[in-house]
Design an enzyme around this catalytic site. Structure first.
Site, mmCIF file in Angstrom:
data_model
loop_
_atom_site.group_PDB
_atom_site.id
_atom_site.type_symbol
_atom_site.label_atom_id
_atom_site.label_comp_id
_atom_site.label_asym_id
_atom_site.label_seq_id
_atom_site.Cartn_x
_atom_site.Cartn_y
_atom_site.Cartn_z
ATOM 1 N N CYS A 26 42.409 -80.168 93.344
ATOM 2 C CA CYS A 26 43.860 -79.963 93.265
ATOM 3 C C CYS A 26 44.256 -78.597 92.697
ATOM 4 C CB CYS A 26 44.525 -81.080 92.466
ATOM 5 S SG CYS A 26 44.427 -82.660 93.330
ATOM 6 N N HIS A 76 59.782 -80.038 101.316
ATOM 7 C CA HIS A 76 59.228 -78.890 102.040
ATOM 8 C C HIS A 76 59.254 -77.605 101.212
ATOM 9 C CE1 HIS A 76 59.360 -81.747 105.316
ATOM 10 N NE2 HIS A 76 58.467 -80.973 105.916
ATOM 11 N N GLU A 137 52.371 -90.465 94.484
ATOM 12 C CA GLU A 137 51.819 -89.224 95.029
ATOM 13 C C GLU A 137 50.951 -89.501 96.259
ATOM 14 O OE1 GLU A 137 50.399 -85.866 92.358
ATOM 15 O OE2 GLU A 137 48.486 -86.611 93.149
#
Length: 151
Positions: A26, A76, A137
């Site tokens: 990550c 986005h 998530e």
């Protein structure tokens, strides 16, 4: 007699992020299809002349608040902690017309729900309290925030 009722509305948005200094995958820029559940608590309106009679809060009013504060901002976008060298990567992306959000925290689900709670609480009507948030998530991973644990 008071009847406190919890009302929940669910939202979804696509957001990219990277965890600077993290010791796993990550640390790379990647994205999630986040699902956010927002639960508020209050008493249904008892005034039968009120157009919102019987409601704690109109779902569309809650939708407007969360959409403006969270969804429209994070959807986005790519989120970076501005207190890291990722700020340089962010600038490069912004220069190329990418939607970048610089925040003053590590953009984990845990820190995002803290940020979201602050933003949503400031917009709720006086008689409505934020009860909890759940930020999913992935299919199997989520963070939760509860008001009673965060006085």
């Amino acid at each position: 007699m008071s009847n406190n009722i919890r009302i929940t509305k669910q939202f979804s948005f696509e957001t990219g992020h990277a965890l600077y200094g993290y010791d796993g995958k990550c640390k790379n820029v990647h994205g999630h299809s986040y699902k956010l559940s927002v639960t508020v608590i209050g008493q249904p309106i008892t005034d039968n002349t009120n157009v919102k009679f019987g409601m704690v809060i109109d779902f569309s009013d809650l939708k407007k608040i969360v959409t403006e504060e969270i969804v429209d901002v994070f959807d986005h976008a790519t989120v970076f902690n501005k207190n890291t060298p990722h700020v340089e990567l962010a600038k490069e992306l912004q220069d190329r017309d990418h939607n970048v959000l610089l925040v003053d925290y590590q953009p984990t689900s845990e820190m995002m729900v803290i940020d979201f709670a602050k933003k949503i609480k400031t917009r709720l009507p006086k008689h409505i309290n934020l009860h909890s948030l759940k930020l999913q998530e992935t299919e199997s991973s989520f963070a939760e925030w509860f008001a009673y644990e965060n006085n």
